[in-house]
Design a protein around this motif. Structure first.
Motif, PDB file in Angstrom:
ATOM      1  N   GLU A  64       0.833  -1.207   0.000  1.00  0.00           N
ATOM      2  CA  GLU A  64       0.000   0.000   0.000  1.00  0.00           C
ATOM      3  C   GLU A  64       0.869   1.259   0.000  1.00  0.00           C
ATOM      4  N   TYR A  65       2.013   1.215   0.682  1.00  0.00           N
ATOM      5  CA  TYR A  65       2.918   2.367   0.647  1.00  0.00           C
ATOM      6  C   TYR A  65       3.433   2.592  -0.774  1.00  0.00           C
ATOM      7  N   LEU A  66       3.872   1.529  -1.458  1.00  0.00           N
ATOM      8  CA  LEU A  66       4.345   1.673  -2.838  1.00  0.00           C
ATOM      9  C   LEU A  66       3.242   2.213  -3.739  1.00  0.00           C
ATOM     10  N   LEU A  67       2.023   1.719  -3.542  1.00  0.00           N
ATOM     11  CA  LEU A  67       0.903   2.186  -4.361  1.00  0.00           C
ATOM     12  C   LEU A  67       0.627   3.657  -4.118  1.00  0.00           C
ATOM     13  N   GLN A  68       0.633   4.070  -2.859  1.00  0.00           N
ATOM     14  CA  GLN A  68       0.372   5.469  -2.536  1.00  0.00           C
ATOM     15  C   GLN A  68       1.484   6.385  -3.048  1.00  0.00           C
ATOM     16  N   GLU A  69       2.710   5.902  -3.029  1.00  0.00           N
ATOM     17  CA  GLU A  69       3.843   6.735  -3.425  1.00  0.00           C
ATOM     18  C   GLU A  69       3.965   6.847  -4.939  1.00  0.00           C
ATOM     19  N   GLN A  70       3.769   5.742  -5.679  1.00  0.00           N
ATOM     20  CA  GLN A  70       4.053   5.727  -7.109  1.00  0.00           C
ATOM     21  C   GLN A  70       2.800   5.838  -7.985  1.00  0.00           C
ATOM     22  N   LEU A  71       1.638   5.446  -7.483  1.00  0.00           N
ATOM     23  CA  LEU A  71       0.385   5.551  -8.251  1.00  0.00           C
ATOM     24  C   LEU A  71      -0.674   6.216  -7.372  1.00  0.00           C
TER      25      LEU A  71
ATOM     26  N   GLU B 164      -3.022   8.492  -7.891  1.00  0.00           N
ATOM     27  CA  GLU B 164      -4.375   8.622  -8.434  1.00  0.00           C
ATOM     28  C   GLU B 164      -5.129   7.300  -8.336  1.00  0.00           C
ATOM     29  N   LEU B 165      -4.459   6.216  -8.687  1.00  0.00           N
ATOM     30  CA  LEU B 165      -5.102   4.906  -8.599  1.00  0.00           C
ATOM     31  C   LEU B 165      -5.400   4.551  -7.143  1.00  0.00           C
ATOM     32  N   ASN B 166      -4.514   4.934  -6.241  1.00  0.00           N
ATOM     33  CA  ASN B 166      -4.742   4.662  -4.820  1.00  0.00           C
ATOM     34  C   ASN B 166      -5.981   5.401  -4.316  1.00  0.00           C
ATOM     35  N   VAL B 167      -6.138   6.663  -4.723  1.00  0.00           N
ATOM     36  CA  VAL B 167      -7.322   7.441  -4.329  1.00  0.00           C
ATOM     37  C   VAL B 167      -8.585   6.806  -4.894  1.00  0.00           C
ATOM     38  N   HIS B 168      -8.517   6.341  -6.153  1.00  0.00           N
ATOM     39  CA  HIS B 168      -9.685   5.698  -6.765  1.00  0.00           C
ATOM     40  C   HIS B 168     -10.045   4.405  -6.033  1.00  0.00           C
ATOM     41  N   PHE B 169      -9.042   3.600  -5.698  1.00  0.00           N
ATOM     42  CA  PHE B 169      -9.302   2.370  -4.948  1.00  0.00           C
ATOM     43  C   PHE B 169      -9.996   2.681  -3.627  1.00  0.00           C
ATOM     44  N   ARG B 170      -9.517   3.706  -2.924  1.00  0.00           N
ATOM     45  CA  ARG B 170     -10.105   4.051  -1.624  1.00  0.00           C
ATOM     46  C   ARG B 170     -11.534   4.562  -1.787  1.00  0.00           C
ATOM     47  N   SER B 171     -11.772   5.340  -2.826  1.00  0.00           N
ATOM     48  CA  SER B 171     -13.129   5.859  -3.039  1.00  0.00           C
ATOM     49  C   SER B 171     -14.127   4.751  -3.353  1.00  0.00           C
ATOM     50  N   GLN B 172     -13.655   3.675  -3.964  1.00  0.00           N
ATOM     51  CA  GLN B 172     -14.518   2.547  -4.299  1.00  0.00           C
ATOM     52  C   GLN B 172     -14.488   1.441  -3.240  1.00  0.00           C
ATOM     53  N   SER B 173     -13.783   1.688  -2.125  1.00  0.00           N
ATOM     54  CA  SER B 173     -13.620   0.671  -1.065  1.00  0.00           C
ATOM     55  C   SER B 173     -13.038  -0.621  -1.621  1.00  0.00           C
ATOM     56  N   PHE B 174     -12.126  -0.475  -2.573  1.00  0.00           N
ATOM     57  CA  PHE B 174     -11.464  -1.628  -3.194  1.00  0.00           C
ATOM     58  C   PHE B 174     -10.135  -1.832  -2.469  1.00  0.00           C
ATOM     59  N   HIS B 175     -10.169  -2.626  -1.407  1.00  0.00           N
ATOM     60  CA  HIS B 175      -9.008  -2.767  -0.525  1.00  0.00           C
ATOM     61  C   HIS B 175      -7.896  -3.576  -1.189  1.00  0.00           C
TER      62      HIS B 175
ATOM     63  N   LEU C  93      -0.352  -3.061 -11.936  1.00  0.00           N
ATOM     64  CA  LEU C  93      -1.241  -1.925 -11.647  1.00  0.00           C
ATOM     65  C   LEU C  93      -0.872  -0.716 -12.504  1.00  0.00           C
ATOM     66  N   GLN C  94       0.404  -0.464 -12.690  1.00  0.00           N
ATOM     67  CA  GLN C  94       0.831   0.669 -13.518  1.00  0.00           C
ATOM     68  C   GLN C  94       0.378   0.491 -14.967  1.00  0.00           C
ATOM     69  N   TYR C  95       0.469  -0.740 -15.480  1.00  0.00           N
ATOM     70  CA  TYR C  95       0.080  -1.022 -16.857  1.00  0.00           C
ATOM     71  C   TYR C  95      -1.425  -0.847 -17.071  1.00  0.00           C
TER      72      TYR C  95
ATOM     73  N   ILE D  26       8.476  -8.686 -17.068  1.00  0.00           N
ATOM     74  CA  ILE D  26       9.694  -8.652 -16.249  1.00  0.00           C
ATOM     75  C   ILE D  26      10.403  -7.303 -16.418  1.00  0.00           C
ATOM     76  N   LEU D  27      10.464  -6.815 -17.674  1.00  0.00           N
ATOM     77  CA  LEU D  27      11.109  -5.526 -17.931  1.00  0.00           C
ATOM     78  C   LEU D  27      10.387  -4.399 -17.200  1.00  0.00           C
ATOM     79  N   ARG D  28       9.060  -4.395 -17.248  1.00  0.00           N
ATOM     80  CA  ARG D  28       8.295  -3.367 -16.546  1.00  0.00           C
ATOM     81  C   ARG D  28       8.489  -3.472 -15.024  1.00  0.00           C
ATOM     82  N   ALA D  29       8.607  -4.701 -14.545  1.00  0.00           N
ATOM     83  CA  ALA D  29       8.769  -4.893 -13.102  1.00  0.00           C
ATOM     84  C   ALA D  29      10.050  -4.244 -12.603  1.00  0.00           C
ATOM     85  N   TYR D  30      11.118  -4.314 -13.390  1.00  0.00           N
ATOM     86  CA  TYR D  30      12.388  -3.750 -12.947  1.00  0.00           C
ATOM     87  C   TYR D  30      12.517  -2.263 -13.276  1.00  0.00           C
ATOM     88  N   GLN D  31      11.454  -1.678 -13.825  1.00  0.00           N
ATOM     89  CA  GLN D  31      11.387  -0.225 -13.938  1.00  0.00           C
ATOM     90  C   GLN D  31      10.684   0.409 -12.737  1.00  0.00           C
TER      91      GLN D  31
END
Length: 645
Positions: free
Chosen positions: A193-200, A202-213, A258-260, A293-298
Motif C-alpha cells: 500500500e505504501y508503494l501504491l500510494q507513493e508511485q500511483l 491517483e489509482l490509490n485514491v480511486h481504490f479508496r473511493s470505491q472501497s477496493f481494498h 497496476l501501472q500497466y 519482467i522488464l516493466r517490473a524492474y522499472q
C-alpha cells in the motif's frame, strides 16, 4: 543430468529426454544449454564471482530442463537432513489429511499431471503436504501452499520438492505468511500500500473511493506467488526470480501490473475492477512475459525503505499488543488488589455487575462479527449473480461475429431462393410453349419426323423437370447443412463461454474460500477469547463472594469483641470498688476509647466503599489500620482498666 531425467520420470511430466531435445535445438539454444550446464557444474564459483551475470540470466528465464537442479541450488536444498525423514513421515498420520484431500482436486485442475482423482500428481502432492504438516505443526496446512508444491512437483521428484519447500518456508518468509495469524501477510499488504500510494497516487485514491481494498486482489499474489493469477508459463518465470531474490519480485510485478492497467482501472467501479482483475489482466502477458519482467524492474524499490516500513509496522503492532496487555494487566491488578480487602471490606455487587456487563459486551461483539460475516457472504453471492448476467467484452465480440455469420447465411439462402424462382419461371415458360405447340395431343396427325421431335422435346422437358427437382433438393440439403453448422457453432461458443464462466467461478470460489477461512479463524479466536473471559469472570465472581463472606465473618468477630469489652466495663462499674470521682474519670476514658473504636469501624466501612474506585488509597489506609491493631488497642485498654480497678 541424471538427476533431472529421474525428476522427469518420477513426476510424470511430459518432458522430452535430453538426447532427443539436443537434436532439435537451434545453435542459440545449444549455447544456452552448454552455458547452464557450465553454471551448474561451477555453481559456487558463479555465485561468488559472476553473480551479476547469473542474475541477468535468471531474469531471462532458466531453461526448463535445468529448473529442478537450479532451484535446489538457489534454495541451498541439495543436501538437507530432513530428506532422510521423508519416508518415515509418510508412514505417520496427520490431523490435516482430510483438509489436504479436499483441496488437492482444486490444485491445477486443468494440468495433465494433476488431472484425475487417482493421478500420480495428486498422490505425490498429498504426500508432500502431509509430510510438511507433520514437520511444522504450528503451520500445519494452508491452502495456498499447495500451488507452490505443485509447481515444484512439475520439475522434480517428491523428496526433492519436499526439501525445497521446507527451505522456502524457512528462508523465504513463506512460513510467516502461512501461519494461522498471517502476520507477515499484513506486513506485505502494508508495504505494498505504501508503494501504491507513493508511485500511483491517483489509482490509490480511486481504490479508496470505491472501497477496493488492497487485500482483495493482492493477498493471493503473496500467498501463491502469482501461480493462481497468471498463466503457468508467466508465473514460472516469476518463480525463477523469486528463488533468487525472494519477495521483492512479487512487489515489483504487482506494481507493474497496476501501472500497466492504471488508465483502465480508474474508469471502472468496484464490480468492473473485479471483472478486470479476473478476466483481462491475467492474459495480458501470455505471449510476452519478458515485457512484464522488464516493466517490473522499472518500478522503484528501495530495500532500506521497506525495512523501515517493516519496523514501523512492527512498532505499530507491538503498541497495539501493549495496549491490550495494559488493559489485561490493569484488570488483573484490580482483581488482585481486591485480595487485600478479604479481611477488612464489605464487597458490593457493583464489581460483579461490571464483570457481567463486560461478558455481555463481548457476546454482543461476537454476534456483530457473525452478522458482518453473513452480510459479506450474501453480498458476494449477489455480486456473483449480477456479474454472471452481464456479458463481458469478449462475449459481446463473439456474439457480433455470430450475428455476422447468420446474416451471411441469410443472404445465401435468399440468393438460392431467387435462383429457384428463376428456374421455376423458366420451366413454366417452356411448359407453356410445349402446350401451345400441341397441347399434349394430336401428335398422331403430324409427320413421323415431327412426332419424333415432339417425343424428344417431351423427354427433354421431363429431364429438365427432374433436374430442377434435384437441384431444389440439393439446395434444401445445403440450407439444412448451413443451419446445422450455424447451430453447431453457436453451441460451441456457448460451451466455451460456459467453460470460461465456470473457470472464473472456480477462481472466485477459491478466493472466497480463502477469505472465509480467514474470517472463520478470526471468529474462532473471538470465541476462544470469549471462553477465556467467561471462565475468568466466573472465577472472579466466586472469589468475590468468598471474600465477602470472610469479611463479614471478620467484622462479626470484631463486633463481638467490642461487645465483650462493653460488658466488662459494666461489670467493673457495678463492682463499686472505685470511688465516685475515679469511677467517673475511668468511665469517661472508657467511653472515649469506645467512641474511638466505633469511629475506626465506621472508617473501615467508608474505606470499603471507596476501595472499588480508588484501590491504592485503601491499601495505604489498610496498612495503618488493620483489624488486629484495633483489637490490640481494645485489649490494652481493658487491661489498664483492670489494673486501676
Amino acid at each position: 543430468m541424471r538427476s533431472m531425467s529421474g525428476s522427469r520420470r518420477n513426476s510424470g511430466s511430459s518432458l522430452v529426454s535430453s538426447s532427443s531435445a539436443s537434436s532439435n535445438l537451434s545453435h542459440l539454444e545449444e549455447d544456452t544449454w552448454i552455458l547452464w550446464g557450465r553454471i551448474v557444474n561451477e555453481w559456487e564459483e558463479w555465485r561468488r564471482k559472476k553473480e551479476k551475470l547469473l542474475k541477468e540470466l535468471i531474469h531471462k528465464g532458466i531453461p526448463h530442463h535445468f529448473r529442478a537442479i537450479v532451484w535446489q541450488l538457489l534454495g541451498n536444498a541439495t543436501d538437507m537432513p530432513v530428506k532422510n525423514q521423508y519416508s518415515e513421515l509418510l508412514k505417520m498420520s496427520s490431523p490435516c489429511e482430510k483438509l489436504i484431500r479436499r483441496d488437492i482436486a482444486r490444485t491445477y485442475p486443468e494440468h495433465d499431471f494433476f488431472k484425475g482423482q487417482d493421478s500420480l500428481g495428486q498422490e505425490v502432492l498429498f504426500n508432500v503436504m502431509k509430510a510438511y504438516s507433520l514437520v511444522d505443526r504450528e503451520v500445519g496446512y494452508c491452502q495456498g501452499s499447495a500451488f507452490i508444491v505443485g509447481l515444484l512437483l512439475m520439475q522434480m521428484p517428491e523428496e526433492e520438492a519436499f526439501c525445497v519447500f521446507v527451505r522456502l518456508m524457512q528462508e523465504y518468509r513463506l512460513r510467516e505468511l502461512f501461519k494461522p495469524s498471517m502476520a507477515e501477510l499484513g506486513l506485505c499488504i502494508y508495504q505494498f500500500e505504501y508503494l501504491l500510494q507513493e508511485q500511483l497516487p491517483e489509482l490509490n485514491v480511486h481504490f479508496r473511493s470505491q472501497s477496493f481494498h488492497t487485500s482483495m486482489y493482492a493477498s493471493s499474489w503473496f500467498l501463491t506467488l502469482f501461480l493462481t493469477f497468471l498463466p503457468l508459463p508467466v508465473a514460472t518465470r516469476i518463480f525463477d526470480i523469486f528463488m533468487y531474490e525472494g519477495l521483492e519480485i512479487i512487489f515489483r510485478v504487482g506494481m507493474a501490473i497496476l501501472q500497466y492497467n492504471q488508465t483502465d482501472l480508474i474508469q471502472l467501479d468496484m464490480e468492473g475492477m473485479s471483472q478486470h482483475f479476473q478476466k483481462v489482466i491475467p492474459h495480458q502477458f501470455d505471449s510476452c512475459p519478458d515485457k512484464l519482467i522488464l516493466r517490473a524492474y522499472q518500478i522503484k524499490y528501495n530495500p532500506k525503505k521497506m525495512k523501515k516500513l517493516e519496523k514501523e509496522y512492527t512498532t505499530f503492532k507491538n503498541k497495539e499488543m501493549e495496549e491490550q496487555i495494559e488493559i489485561k494487566v490493569s484488570f488483573g491488578l484490580l482483581t488482585g488488589g481486591t485480595l487485600l480487602l478479604w479481611r477488612g471490606c464489605l464487597y458490593t455487587e457493583q464489581f460483579v455487575s461490571s464483570l457481567q456487563t463486560q461478558l455481555e459486551q463481548s457476546r454482543l461483539q461476537e454476534a456483530e462479527l457473525l452478522g458482518a460475516l453473513k452480510e459479506m457472504q450474501d453480498k458476494v453471492l449477489e455480486l456473483e449473480k449480477r456479474s454472471s448476467l452481464l456479458p463481458d467484452e469478449s462475449n459481446v465480440a463473439q456474439l457480433q461475429e455470430e450475428l455476422k455469420l447468420v446474416k451471411l447465411r441469410e443472404l445465401e439462402t435468399l440468393h438460392c431462393f431467387r435462383e429457384m424462382q428463376d428456374t421455376v419461371t423458366e420451366l413454366n415458360q417452356c411448359w407453356q410453349q410445349h402446350v401451345s405447340r400441341g397441347g399434349g395431343g394430336g401428335h398422331w396427325k403430324e409427320s413421323p419426323k415431327k412426332n419424333a421431335m415432339n417425343e424428344l422435346q417431351d423427354k427433354l422437358m421431363s429431364m429438365r423437370l427432374r433436374e430442377a427437382q434435384a437441384q431444389a433438393e440439393l439446395r434444401e440439403a445445403r440450407l439444412k447443412v448451413l443451419q446445422l453448422e450455424s447451430q453447431n457453432q453457436i453451441h460451441g461458443k456457448l460451451v466455451s463461454r460456459q467453460e470460461e464462466e465456470s473457470a472464473a467461478l472456480q477462481e472466485r470460489v477459491q478466493y472466497l474460500t480463502a477469505q472465509n477461512k480467514g474470517l472463520q479463524g478470526q471468529l474462532s479466536e473471538v470465541k476462544r477469547k470469549q471462553a477465556e473471559s467467561d471462565c475468568k469472570s466466573k472465577e472472579e465472581v466466586m472469589a468475590v463472594r468468598l471474600r465477602e463472606a470472610d469479611s463479614m465473618a471478620a467484622m462479626a468477630e470484631l463486633r463481638q469483641r467490642i461487645a465483650e469489652l462493653e460488658i466488662q466495663k459494666e461489670e467493673g462499674r457495678i463492682q463499686g470498688q472505685l470511688n465516685h470521682s475515679d469511677a467517673s474519670q475511668y468511665i469517661t476514658q472508657l467511653r472515649e476509647q469506645i467512641s474511638e473504636l466505633k469511629n475506626e469501624v465506621s472508617l473501615i466501612h467508608l474505606v470499603s466503599e471507596r476501595a472499588l474506585g480508588n484501590l491504592p488509597h485503601y491499601s495505604t489506609f489498610y496498612e495503618s489500620t488493620h483489624e488486629d491493631d484495633i483489637i490490640a488497642v481494645a485489649e490494652k485498654f481493658f487491661q489498664t482498666v483492670l489494673k486501676e480497678n
